[in-house]
Design a protein around this motif. Structure first.
Motif, mmCIF file in Angstrom:
data_model
loop_
_atom_site.group_PDB
_atom_site.id
_atom_site.type_symbol
_atom_site.label_atom_id
_atom_site.label_comp_id
_atom_site.label_asym_id
_atom_site.label_seq_id
_atom_site.Cartn_x
_atom_site.Cartn_y
_atom_site.Cartn_z
ATOM 1 N N ARG A 266 37.033 44.599 35.879
ATOM 2 C CA ARG A 266 38.314 44.757 35.861
ATOM 3 C C ARG A 266 38.975 45.030 37.300
ATOM 4 O O ARG A 266 39.845 44.528 37.901
ATOM 5 C CB ARG A 266 39.014 45.673 34.803
ATOM 6 N N SER B 142 38.671 42.248 39.533
ATOM 7 C CA SER B 142 39.543 40.925 39.190
ATOM 8 C C SER B 142 40.803 41.161 39.814
ATOM 9 O O SER B 142 41.489 40.494 40.285
ATOM 10 C CB SER B 142 39.456 40.837 37.822
ATOM 11 N N ILE B 143 41.219 42.577 39.662
ATOM 12 C CA ILE B 143 42.460 43.083 39.825
ATOM 13 C C ILE B 143 42.808 42.563 41.397
ATOM 14 O O ILE B 143 43.968 42.116 42.046
ATOM 15 C CB ILE B 143 42.977 44.291 39.486
ATOM 16 N N TYR C 276 42.915 39.049 42.132
ATOM 17 C CA TYR C 276 44.123 38.443 41.927
ATOM 18 C C TYR C 276 45.352 38.635 42.725
ATOM 19 O O TYR C 276 46.340 37.939 42.995
ATOM 20 C CB TYR C 276 44.522 38.697 40.196
ATOM 21 N N GLU D 202 45.053 42.405 33.637
ATOM 22 C CA GLU D 202 43.927 43.111 33.925
ATOM 23 C C GLU D 202 44.087 44.780 33.858
ATOM 24 O O GLU D 202 43.259 45.390 33.681
ATOM 25 C CB GLU D 202 43.115 42.722 35.370
ATOM 26 N N GLU E 236 44.333 46.050 30.810
ATOM 27 C CA GLU E 236 42.964 46.173 30.042
ATOM 28 C C GLU E 236 42.013 47.277 30.464
ATOM 29 O O GLU E 236 41.417 48.055 29.761
ATOM 30 C CB GLU E 236 42.289 44.872 29.898
#
Length: 150
Positions: A63, A66-67, A70, A82, A85
């Motif tokens: 995560r 990904s953060i 993004y 994300e 989550e």
């Protein structure tokens, strides 16, 4: 047990109608089941809570990556999803050590093992993981160990 806590929280979130939390908790449950299936053929199975914590740590790391991607790509809505989550995942992880606590532990281990240079980094990292595995961000600790041994 952590697995039971996650199941209970999933049911609570479903009853409360909290769709985002329910989705995140179901995702956690699915990842745990995937790991159980992976380990069916393995002779060495970790303790249940250790297995769950390992799954959660990997999910949290994914995560965070990904953060970052993004946000770099200008996709804030996906980064926010994300982050939500990640917040749910972190609820079930042990409290993470602060930077000061990590540095103190590194110095203690250096003194105990007699580590003096970068060639001893593997030994220090192995001992850190053995003592503080789940409560320590190993990627951040790696940088601190390297800095300390230089």
């Amino acid at each position: 047990m952590l697995r039971d806590t996650i199941k209970t929280e999933t049911i609570t979130a479903m009853k409360a109608g909290n769709k985002e939390r329910t989705a995140a908790l179901r995702l956690i449950g699915a990842k745990i089941k995937d790991r159980d299936i992976e380990l069916r053929t393995s002779d060495k199975k970790p303790e249940d809570d250790d297995l769950v914590i390992d799954v959660l740590l990997k999910m949290a790391k994914q995560r965070r990556e990904s953060i970052q991607m993004y946000e770099d790509g200008g996709r804030q809505e996906l980064a926010d999803k994300e982050k939500a989550e990640l917040a749910v995942i972190e609820e079930f992880l042990p409290k993470q050590m602060s930077e000061e606590e990590t540095r103190a532990s590194i110095e203690t281990i250096k003194a105990e093992t007699g580590a003096t240079g970068l060639k001893d980094m593997g030994r220090v990292m192995a001992e850190l993981k053995a003592r503080h595995g789940a409560s320590l961000d190993m990627s951040r600790a790696s940088g601190l160990v390297k800095e300390s041994l230089q």
